[in-house]
Design an enzyme around this catalytic site. Sequence first.
Site, PDB file in Angstrom:
ATOM      1  N   HIS A 522      -3.901   2.063  -0.253  1.00 35.13           N
ATOM      2  CA  HIS A 522      -5.052   2.378  -1.107  1.00 35.13           C
ATOM      3  C   HIS A 522      -5.631   3.731  -0.698  1.00 35.13           C
ATOM      4  O   HIS A 522      -6.808   3.857  -0.411  1.00 35.13           O
ATOM      5  CB  HIS A 522      -6.108   1.267  -0.998  1.00 35.13           C
ATOM      6  CG  HIS A 522      -5.537  -0.106  -1.180  1.00 35.13           C
ATOM      7  ND1 HIS A 522      -6.052  -1.220  -0.572  1.00 35.13           N
ATOM      8  CD2 HIS A 522      -4.475  -0.520  -1.912  1.00 35.13           C
ATOM      9  CE1 HIS A 522      -5.335  -2.278  -0.924  1.00 35.13           C
ATOM     10  NE2 HIS A 522      -4.372  -1.878  -1.726  1.00 35.13           N
TER      11      HIS A 522
HETATM   12  C1  FAD Z   1       2.811  -0.843  -2.363  1.00 33.61           C
HETATM   13  C2  FAD Z   1       1.480  -0.676  -3.049  1.00 33.61           C
HETATM   14  C3  FAD Z   1       0.733  -1.800  -3.360  1.00 33.61           C
HETATM   15  C4  FAD Z   1      -0.504  -1.651  -3.994  1.00 33.61           C
HETATM   16  N1  FAD Z   1      -1.179  -2.767  -4.346  1.00 33.61           N
HETATM   17  C5  FAD Z   1      -2.328  -2.644  -5.053  1.00 33.61           C
HETATM   18  C6  FAD Z   1      -3.006  -3.800  -5.539  1.00 33.61           C
HETATM   19  O1  FAD Z   1      -2.580  -4.933  -5.326  1.00 33.61           O
HETATM   20  N2  FAD Z   1      -4.130  -3.622  -6.274  1.00 33.61           N
HETATM   21  C7  FAD Z   1      -4.643  -2.384  -6.518  1.00 33.61           C
HETATM   22  O2  FAD Z   1      -5.685  -2.289  -7.151  1.00 33.61           O
HETATM   23  N3  FAD Z   1      -4.034  -1.272  -6.052  1.00 33.61           N
HETATM   24  C8  FAD Z   1      -2.886  -1.369  -5.351  1.00 33.61           C
HETATM   25  N4  FAD Z   1      -2.235  -0.250  -4.921  1.00 33.61           N
HETATM   26  C9  FAD Z   1      -2.901   1.058  -5.076  1.00 33.61           C
HETATM   27  C10 FAD Z   1      -2.724   1.685  -6.446  1.00 33.61           C
HETATM   28  O3  FAD Z   1      -1.430   1.506  -6.928  1.00 33.61           O
HETATM   29  C11 FAD Z   1      -3.085   3.175  -6.346  1.00 33.61           C
HETATM   30  O4  FAD Z   1      -4.420   3.279  -5.906  1.00 33.61           O
HETATM   31  C12 FAD Z   1      -2.994   3.916  -7.668  1.00 33.61           C
HETATM   32  O5  FAD Z   1      -1.727   3.795  -8.237  1.00 33.61           O
HETATM   33  C13 FAD Z   1      -3.305   5.388  -7.417  1.00 33.61           C
HETATM   34  O6  FAD Z   1      -3.180   6.101  -8.626  1.00 33.61           O
HETATM   35  P1  FAD Z   1      -2.945   7.660  -8.606  1.00 33.61           P
HETATM   36  O7  FAD Z   1      -2.896   8.100 -10.021  1.00 33.61           O
HETATM   37  O8  FAD Z   1      -3.921   8.278  -7.694  1.00 33.61           O
HETATM   38  O9  FAD Z   1      -1.523   7.903  -7.896  1.00 33.61           O
HETATM   39  P2  FAD Z   1      -0.105   7.300  -8.237  1.00 33.61           P
HETATM   40  O10 FAD Z   1      -0.221   6.036  -8.976  1.00 33.61           O
HETATM   41  O11 FAD Z   1       0.650   7.258  -6.955  1.00 33.61           O
HETATM   42  O12 FAD Z   1       0.552   8.360  -9.223  1.00 33.61           O
HETATM   43  C14 FAD Z   1       0.956   9.638  -8.858  1.00 33.61           C
HETATM   44  C15 FAD Z   1       2.119  10.019  -9.761  1.00 33.61           C
HETATM   45  O13 FAD Z   1       2.368  11.410  -9.661  1.00 33.61           O
HETATM   46  C16 FAD Z   1       3.758  11.634  -9.608  1.00 33.61           C
HETATM   47  N5  FAD Z   1       3.964  12.904  -8.926  1.00 33.61           N
HETATM   48  C17 FAD Z   1       3.611  13.209  -7.655  1.00 33.61           C
HETATM   49  N6  FAD Z   1       3.938  14.483  -7.377  1.00 33.61           N
HETATM   50  C18 FAD Z   1       4.483  14.992  -8.501  1.00 33.61           C
HETATM   51  C19 FAD Z   1       5.003  16.268  -8.816  1.00 33.61           C
HETATM   52  N7  FAD Z   1       5.008  17.258  -7.933  1.00 33.61           N
HETATM   53  N8  FAD Z   1       5.527  16.469 -10.062  1.00 33.61           N
HETATM   54  C20 FAD Z   1       5.527  15.462 -10.979  1.00 33.61           C
HETATM   55  N9  FAD Z   1       5.037  14.237 -10.708  1.00 33.61           N
HETATM   56  C21 FAD Z   1       4.518  14.004  -9.485  1.00 33.61           C
HETATM   57  C22 FAD Z   1       4.272  10.436  -8.825  1.00 33.61           C
HETATM   58  O14 FAD Z   1       5.659  10.260  -8.984  1.00 33.61           O
HETATM   59  C23 FAD Z   1       3.422   9.321  -9.385  1.00 33.61           C
HETATM   60  O15 FAD Z   1       3.998   8.760 -10.528  1.00 33.61           O
HETATM   61  C24 FAD Z   1      -1.000  -0.359  -4.304  1.00 33.61           C
HETATM   62  C25 FAD Z   1      -0.237   0.770  -3.997  1.00 33.61           C
HETATM   63  C26 FAD Z   1       0.997   0.622  -3.391  1.00 33.61           C
HETATM   64  C27 FAD Z   1       1.820   1.845  -3.085  1.00 33.61           C
END
Ligand code: FAD
Length: 662
Positions: A522
């Site tokens: 997280h």
């Molecule tokens: C194993 C795991 C279990 C989890 N369990 C829970 C849960 O049970 N409940 C909950 O609420 N949350 C959970 N989370 C947390 C939640 O998934 C994250 O907080 C959320 O997805 C974050 O969103 P984000 O948009 O910040 O990043 P992300 O969802 O990580 O998205 C970032 C995206 O950017 C892309 N990207 C990165 N760099 C580049 C680049 N240079 N060029 C193009 N694309 C790029 C990546 O490939 C990815 O698709 C979990 C996370 C993980 C990893």
Amino acid sequence: MDVEASLASTVKVQEAFRTLALLQLTYTLFPKSAEVSDGDCFDYVIVGGGGAGCVLANRLSEQPGVSVLLVEAGGDPPIESQWPALQTYTLRSYLDWNYTTTPDPVSQRCHKQHSGNLVAGRVLGGSTALSSLYYVRGNPRDYDTWADLLDDRNWSWDAVYPYFKKGEDLKDCEVLSSSCAKYYGTSGYLGLTRDPNPKSRRYLNAFKELNYSTPLDINGCSFSGYVQQMFMIADGVQQNTAYAYLSPVKDRANLHVLKHATVYEILFDSSDRAIGVKLTKDNKNMSVRARKEVILSAGTFNSPQLLMLSGIGPKEHLQELGIRVRSDLPVGFNYQNHVSVFVPFKMDYSRAPLVPTDPRRSSLFTSFIGSVPANGSADRIEYENVNYIVQHDSQDLLQFCAFYHGYENRICQTLFDESRGRDVLLSCAVMLYPESRGRVMLRSADIADPPLIDAGILRDERDLERYVGYIENTLRLLNTTLLRSVKAEVVDLKLQMCEGLELWSKPYIRCYVRCMVATLHHYLGTCAMGSVVDSELRVHGVRGLRVVDASVMPSNVGGPTTAAVVMLAEKAADIIKYGHHKNINNNQCEPEQYTHHEKDIEHKNFQFQETQKEHENVQYQEIQKEVTHASSSSQNPLEKTKKGSNMQILKIPMKNTKKGRT
Ligand SMILES: Cc1cc2nc3c(=O)[nH]c(=O)nc-3n(C[C@H](O)[C@H](O)[C@H](O)COP(=O)(O)OP(=O)(O)OC[C@H]3O[C@@H](n4cnc5c(N)ncnc54)[C@H](O)[C@@H]3O)c2cc1C
């Protein structure tokens, strides 16, 4: 079963899934990859189709005349990230950026290489496609803290609450028929259901005996207590944001999704205005232009990495790597995460045959969670207690220990051997608001080098002391009728590092915590609102550039982070569309006026118990009718194409485009 065999079989299954992915069985569920040429121009270019990026892409492209390009490094979520209980196989696979913490001098002493796996999704849907799917909004105080830190009431609970509701599509019959229903949205994209289970019910009673409340839900009508939690699952399918937000609009003409393309730099004009990005696709470099804005949604590790590679970050660090400084900002600082320590209780002896997990069930294990209140304050949450019930002699125990968390094989083998023949309750105390901070830095000026991630776990001594209290509290479970009746014991993991200390004495617990503390996933805070972006998410010192993802969260929230990320992206979409914060209180969400005064919450809990039964009979039957009707008329492309073949088991219902959504 030994650890090595369990790890080997997990990897084998992962390889099989990777081969299966070549068949592109989920292809029809998601937008086609866009045809993009060097120099093409869009109104908005969003970098990263993860938790936040998919939400933004949908909402910004609701405006018919506006073109949106979503650039994602990964491809479509495959079967294993559509079916909830297959989550384990997505971790440390080709769907994961496979980051690790730098070797930890203080904690994680029981982990291989003394470092933790930082799982982050490299796939459409991002980390939500690898998620355990718990849906917890956190505590109203969390967002009021944001507002205080930013001195901007636009991020207070009252201001963000409508945006939680806007994203939600509550489908849980029991909650829908209760007075808790009004705290949820029912016309958003993110389908939500619980997975009530009689096994967890008896444990909930044990916590009740310890004077904790056991409300129906903790996302609105209550914020603390032990519950059978809400999941981001609907009709047996994971509601990762790609599935929830992109599938229903996959044919929208002004929404372009470029898959398997990695952005490596942000382009600026001479006045420091972001005008596009450079990316690599199929081993070719190209540029795409943004007429209005570039939006980074690449997550807590990659958004700061991209900013720093583009000259936005701490001056000294950038200069060391020979990067020209465009804006000197504390990018990468303020890294925060939740951490967890489990206590294993060996429960009943059992000869019951092992029941295989239904892959569409909520997770590998039956689980329930507690938002544990601080003494004497029902709405101030101290820590979270995630509990997994594991069948006796199940390989899943080894998988959880050695693969999911990466503890040393010796420790996991002891856990398995010492609990032979008995069901196990893994009770995990999750620190929600650590004082410790970490930092994300560049390893080099090359995008191909993963960022350096110092997680800083337990670096602040106060965290360790607080953990002693959490573990002592967890051990109280041994005094309950249930645990006494099955002669439950805590499994002694025989930690070498703690030899000679009296079991479960304070010195032992300190040692146990340092050894066993594990990172969760997280992550947040590395491009924080206030210091790196303003409260409308614009990067300080440049123009035309925003960050919208977990990295902008200035401080922690009292639960896993997806709910907060989706809310944030929903709100960001309105800020971008309307040019400023928008008050949607009188809009489609019709939120209740909410105050989180303690008495108010107690009153609501009471009301809930009183009214629940009355509502249940009438409404449940009506909803049941609707659900039966909806499922019998749901379209399922995979089912259609594979009828009659042995692939028939791969049923993923196509997300219906709801009235009023597009
Ligand atoms: C194993 C795991 C279990 C989890 N369990 C829970 C849960 O049970 N409940 C909950 O609420 N949350 C959970 N989370 C947390 C939640 O998934 C994250 O907080 C959320 O997805 C974050 O969103 P984000 O948009 O910040 O990043 P992300 O969802 O990580 O998205 C970032 C995206 O950017 C892309 N990207 C990165 N760099 C580049 C680049 N240079 N060029 C193009 N694309 C790029 C990546 O490939 C990815 O698709 C979990 C996370 C993980 C990893």
